[in-house]
Design an enzyme around this catalytic site. Structure first.
Site, PDB file in Angstrom:
ATOM      1  N   GLU A 140       0.818  -1.210   0.000  1.00  0.00           N
ATOM      2  CA  GLU A 140       0.000   0.000   0.000  1.00  0.00           C
ATOM      3  C   GLU A 140       0.858   1.269   0.000  1.00  0.00           C
ATOM      4  OE1 GLU A 140      -3.667   0.135   2.316  1.00  0.00           O
ATOM      5  OE2 GLU A 140      -3.432  -2.015   2.666  1.00  0.00           O
ATOM      6  N   HIS A 291       5.300  -9.564  17.850  1.00  0.00           N
ATOM      7  CA  HIS A 291       6.077 -10.703  18.337  1.00  0.00           C
ATOM      8  C   HIS A 291       7.440 -10.784  17.668  1.00  0.00           C
ATOM      9  CE1 HIS A 291       7.367 -14.942  18.728  1.00  0.00           C
ATOM     10  NE2 HIS A 291       6.923 -14.750  19.961  1.00  0.00           N
ATOM     11  N   LYS A 332      11.733 -10.954  26.860  1.00  0.00           N
ATOM     12  CA  LYS A 332      11.692 -10.088  25.676  1.00  0.00           C
ATOM     13  C   LYS A 332      11.784  -8.609  26.053  1.00  0.00           C
ATOM     14  CE  LYS A 332       9.088 -13.684  23.338  1.00  0.00           C
ATOM     15  NZ  LYS A 332       7.760 -14.151  22.880  1.00  0.00           N
TER      16      LYS A 332
END
Length: 384
Positions: A140, A291, A332
């Site tokens: 896009e 993620h 993380k």
């Protein structure tokens, strides 16, 4: 009968002893410990309209406005760390490292809408170092260089739009013509890449393909253009989940054998995190983009600075809804990092304001300082 019941309870209340009343009072007014938090106070419009002060007041407004204020502090901490010199080991990365590597992730709808221009500003000004997005964002961004998306309505009927060849993204309209223009443009790029694979042995990865697209589009309105120009990699692990995948599928029947190697990209993304002196995550939306960045930061035992913006809730166990503290449990986000922030808000409302209070101030403050320094140098030369 009802009057008898009322009289019964009235008599009971009249029979409460002073001790029982004191016990009720103690239950209502449990003694307070001293708490020294900031005072809750919003913006006073009677003082006039000052948008900078208005946004600064969010910190003490409460609820998600306070989380906005925390996100401003977090991003400014990223930018401050980014100014520090890189003192780590030499790397094989093509982009020089700074004191903080900022990983930015965004879902494709951020390019569909006007947030594209905000992201373009960050990339053009070299304020982020690594981008992760989905297939729709890549195609896009190119598509908008060929034809416009338009404002529609959330209430437009799907059946009617389908008959007219108009696709709806929320309250945005994208004609099928735009996809036809993109396919025509993209096929030429794929043919060019396929020829280089056959004649020069080039094995393409999604990030290499996206860079080639940025090089070829030659349009300063494009995020991909500025990413290619500033050597900012764009990773797209779901590269075939969209119109690009459709084009690759159709092209595979015209010309077989094109290879796309994802292993190159996971190596480059993970090592970018591992080499980072400090690491910041700025993530708009959820799913694969969220993620992918968080998992890369696992390779360094977590990010140092983290800001999430999305509307997802944690009760369903989804990655999109997972709170920053859940990421801490996986390694993380670092357990000793600055307290990570999540703003529960739709990104088109809040992200431009967040950029205004952080990245934009940083850029224009830097330019103002450079101009001031230039004027002072000119003044000294004139004196001499």
């Amino acid at each position: 009968m009802d009057l008898m019941i009322c009289d019964y309870f009235a008599n009971m209340s009249n029979n409460l002893t002073p001790e029982e009343l004191e016990e009720a009072k103690q239950a209502v007014y449990v003694p307070s410990e001293k708490y020294d938090g900031p005072k809750v106070q919003g913006y006073d419009f009677s003082e006039g309209i000052d948008y900078d002060k208005l946004l600064q007041s969010y910190s003490n407004t409460g609820f998600q406005a306070t989380n906005f204020g925390k996100a401003v502090d977090m991003i400014n901490s990223m930018l401050s760390a980014k100014q520090e010199p890189y003192t780590g080991p030499k790397t094989d990365l093509s982009k020089p490292l700074t004191g903080c590597t900022i990983f930015m992730g965004f879902t494709s709808n951020m390019i569909s809408c006007g947030v594209r221009e905000v992201i373009k500003f960050l990339v053009k000004e070299n304020l982020v170092d690594v981008l992760v997005t989905t297939c729709g964002a890549v195609e896009e961004d190119i598509m908008k260089c060929l034809a416009d998306h338009q404002i529609g309505s959330f209430d437009f009927q799907g059946k009617t739009l389908r008959e007219k060849g108009l696709n709806r993204i929320g309250n945005l309209i994208v004609p099928n013509l735009n996809y036809s223009l993109f396919e025509e443009w993209c096929v030429k790029i794929l043919d060019e890449m396929h020829t280089e694979q056959e004649e020069k042995g080039v094995i393409w990865s999604p990030s290499k393909m996206i860079k080639r697209m940025g090089d070829r589009i030659n349009n300063e309105e494009s995020v991909l253009y500025w990413a290619a120009k500033n050597n900012i990699p764009i990773f797209c692990p779901a590269i075939i989940d969209g119109a690009i995948g459709d084009v690759i599928f159709l092209q595979s029947y015209r010309r077989e054998g094109f290879i796309m190697d994802l292993a190159q990209d996971i190596r480059l993304l993970n090592t970018s995190a591992m080499y980072a002196q400090k690491s910041g995550m700025l993530i708009l939306g959820g799913g694969v983009i969220k993620h992918h960045i968080a998992n890369a930061n696992l390779m360094r035992n977590g990010a140092d600075f983290s800001v999430y913006i999305n509307t997802a809730q944690p009760f369903d166990g989804s990655d999109a809804g997972a709170t920053p503290d859940e990421a801490v449990s996986w390694g993380k986000i670092r357990a000793n990092s600055k307290e990570p922030v999540k703003i529960y808000c739709e990104a088109t409302l809040i992200f431009p304001l967040l950029v205004a209070q952080t990245f934009a101030k940083h850029v224009f403050g830097r330019k103002k300082d450079a101009k001031k320094e230039g004027n002072e140098n000119e003044r000294v030369e004139n004196v001499e």
